[in-house]
Design a protein around this motif. Structure first.
Motif, PDB file in Angstrom:
ATOM      1  N   ILE A 285     -13.219 -36.344  43.453  1.00  0.00           N
ATOM      2  CA  ILE A 285     -12.077 -35.427  43.514  1.00  0.00           C
ATOM      3  C   ILE A 285     -11.864 -34.842  42.124  1.00  0.00           C
ATOM      4  O   ILE A 285     -11.674 -35.587  41.161  1.00  0.00           O
ATOM      5  N   CYS A 332      -7.382 -42.378  44.902  1.00  0.00           N
ATOM      6  CA  CYS A 332      -6.810 -41.039  44.753  1.00  0.00           C
ATOM      7  C   CYS A 332      -5.468 -40.977  45.455  1.00  0.00           C
ATOM      8  O   CYS A 332      -5.321 -41.464  46.575  1.00  0.00           O
ATOM      9  N   VAL A 333      -4.507 -40.352  44.812  1.00  0.00           N
ATOM     10  CA  VAL A 333      -3.166 -40.216  45.375  1.00  0.00           C
ATOM     11  C   VAL A 333      -3.202 -39.403  46.670  1.00  0.00           C
ATOM     12  O   VAL A 333      -2.337 -39.540  47.522  1.00  0.00           O
ATOM     13  N   TYR A 419      -5.210 -39.316  39.407  1.00  0.00           N
ATOM     14  CA  TYR A 419      -4.746 -38.040  38.817  1.00  0.00           C
ATOM     15  C   TYR A 419      -3.924 -38.239  37.552  1.00  0.00           C
ATOM     16  O   TYR A 419      -3.835 -37.321  36.736  1.00  0.00           O
TER      17      TYR A 419
HETATM   18 MO   LIG Z   1      -6.887 -37.941  42.942  1.00  0.00          MO
END
Ligand SMILES: [Mo]
Ligand SMILES: Nc1nc2c(c(=O)[nH]1)N[C@H]1C(S)=C(S)[C@@H](COP(=O)(O)O)O[C@H]1N2
Length: 562
Positions: A285, A332-333, A419
């Motif tokens: 990502i 990943c969020v 992130y």
């Molecule tokens: Mo992410």
């Protein structure tokens, strides 16, 4: 012969008769339109190919299409981005490029049609605008680009203008000679040279088959040239690839390599995720339309901002520092409940507290910002330096970082979503304050302090599969990095929650596998999972979206038992 035919190409566009009004024949009005559309697309191809060649001259240049694509990625509202990811998944970048190509094609067709109508200057202006958009994009990238980065767009557009102009000339050259004898080609007679009708106002509408063929030959030649040139440009850019560097460098080893992991950390069920996610299958990502190519020679890692002694390190100097290995699950969020944006690796790198300790952190600093060569930033609290294995990682699962995962160096901070913490292609670590700087995703509304939420996932059986009645093994993973997993439970339809068997825990920053032998009876069943973190709450059943701080809710699947 040349003297006997007035050169129609010297005519101003405004002298062209209105091709629709000329004789009212639909064929003659359609023809210049389609020729114009073709010319527009060919001119665009030529412009892009030239831009590609110019872009290949320097590492700091980029193809205008990619520059514009990057701007689109940074600018699109979250809802549009979510929609794109819904529709295209991780192919969203390809979808974006296809989208840009489609818009460009339509735009080029319109410009071409206008050019072949009566408004050449307007059309040429249309190409100029297109060049300006590229030039603007090149100057507003996340990374600081020098002014000369406008050159691919500007030169490309200029050549595109020339190409469109040239094709229009090719189409109009013989327009005045609309005698039947025009059907003859090479057997030109003096009669051909003497127009039988007044050649005063050549019109594209009067193109005859031979001319069309000539035009198409010109267009085909230009297209071939463009494809060749574009290909050469692409090829030439390969010399900036970091793949060679990565292949040449040796994998350093840790001061104290970790032992092999015990087999008990794996749930004994086929279909459960592999404990370590292979690099090739590790989710990716990022906002990078093309993978940044970092040359190790010129690369520096700078430590800046609120420190007593800012410093910078070369790649070799970084590797001279003590290297440690650590097994960490990255998350990943944007991972949906049950999603795949989570993976575990054995990372090798320099401890962040070691690295920053030598700089002397100002006690007023509360944020550590990681800045990428592509301008992306993450930021996380200095309180994350609490002894956990936060790393400047250089290798993953026994290989130097793959290019897509941040070669030559990236951050990895256990317990924080990627992130806010995991900057790839890292080039600067800046100590600052949350009230002074918002990182990339915080500017877009996501929270600035983002610990990973407890989650669990059923890996096997897959949802909506059919299994035979009897004992059905169920297995999956659960994670709550830095806290650890205490318990995993399953619920079948509306029954009571039952406890799954946990595989051994490797550490509190990796996921934990679990399994359960389900006595399945025929019918359609819903299976639901929930985890409990150590000394913490049970995973909530309340479903929330990933935005702005990570999804909550319980993963459930439907299984058909026959
Ligand atoms: Mo992410
Ligand atoms: N330079 C850069 N680093 C980045 C990102 C990015 O867009 N650009 N994305 C972050 C996000 S959102 C996540 S989840 C992780 C993903 O790392 P991976 O692609 O190696 O799995 O990288 C982080 N690091």
């Amino acid at each position: 012969m040349p003297g006997s035919v007035p050169d129609p190409t010297t005519d101003e566009p405004s002298h062209l008769p209105d091709d629709t009004a000329h004789d009212g024949a639909p064929a003659s009005s359609r023809r210049p339109r389609s020729l114009g559309a073709v010319a527009g697309v060919v001119a665009a191809l030529v412009a892009l190919a030239v831009a590609e060649i110019v872009a290949a001259l320097s590492r700091t240049f980029q193809s205008p299409v990619l520059d514009v694509g990057d701007r689109v990625i940074d600018a699109v509202p979250r809802r549009v981005k979510d929609l794109a990811i819904d529709w295209f998944g991780t192919n969203d970048k390809i979808a974006l490029l296809v989208g840009i190509a489609s818009i460009l094609t339509v735009y080029a067709m319109v410009v071409g049609i206008i050019a072949f109508g009566r408004r050449l200057p307007l059309a040429l202006g249309g190409i100029a605008v297109f060049g300006l958009i590229g030039a603007y994009a090149s100057q507003t990238t996340r990374r600081q680009a020098p002014f000369v980065a406008v050159l691919p767009s500007v030169i490309g557009a200029a050549v595109g203008v020339a190409a469109l102009y040239g094709m229009r000339r090719a189409a109009t050259r013989r327009a005045g000679a609309s005698a039947p004898t025009d059907m003859t080609t090479t057997t030109s007679t003096p009669a051909d040279a003497t127009p039988t009708t007044a050649p005063s106002r050549p019109s594209i509408a009067e193109l005859v088959p031979n001319d069309r063929r000539r035009f198409l030959a010109t267009a085909a030649a230009a297209t071939t040239g463009a494809v060749l040139l574009g290909g050469i440009g692409r090829q030439a850019r390969q010399r900036f690839s970091a793949a060679g560097d990565r292949a040449r460098l040796r994998l350093p080893s840790a001061r104290r390599p970790l032992a092999a992991t015990p087999p008990e950390i794996v749930a004994p069920v086929d279909g459960v995720s592999s404990f370590f996610t292979p690099n090739a299958g590790f989710y990716r990502i990022d906002t990078a339309l093309t993978v940044p190519q970092v040359a190790v020679d010129g690369w520096r890692l700078r430590v800046t901002g609120m420190v007593d002694d800012p410093f910078e390190l070369t790649y070799d100097e970084l590797l001279q520092l003590p290297l440690v290995e650590s097994d960490i699950t990255l998350t990943c969020v944007s991972n949906e409940v049950g999603g795949k944006l989570v993976g575990t690796a054995r990372w090798l790198g320099v401890r962040l507290d070691d690295l920053l300790g030598s700089a002397g952190i100002d006690p007023d600093a509360d944020q550590i910002v990681g800045r990428s060569v592509d301008g992306y930033t993450c930021g996380f609290p200095t309180s994350a330096l609490d002894g956990r294995d936060a790393l400047v990682a250089i290798a993953m699962n026994g290989e130097l970082l793959p290019l897509e995962h941040g070669f030559p160096a990236r951050l990895i901070v256990p317990g924080l979503y990627g992130y806010v913490s995991a900057t790839k292609w890292l080039e600067e670590i800046e100590l600052t304050r949350f009230d002074r700087f918002d990182q990339y995703w915080v500017e877009r509304g996501w929270v600035d302090d983002a610990p990973i939420k407890v989650q669990s996932r059923i890996d096997t059986p897959k949802g909506l599969t059919t299994v035979d009645a009897g004992t059905v093994p169920i297995a999956g993973v659960a994670w709550a990095q830095t806290r650890g997993i205490e318990r995993v439970e399953l619920q079948f339809d509306d029954g009571d929650w039952v406890e799954a068997t946990l595989a051994a825990e490797l550490n509190d920053v990796t996921w934990r596998q679990w399994s359960y032998a389900w006595p399945a009876t025929s019918g359609r069943h819903t299976v639901r999972v929930r985890a409990t973190e150590k000394n913490g709450p049970i995973q909530t059943p309340d479903r929330t979206e990933p935005f702005p701080s990570g999804a909550t809710g319980q993963h459930q699947i439907v299984v058909i038992v026959r």
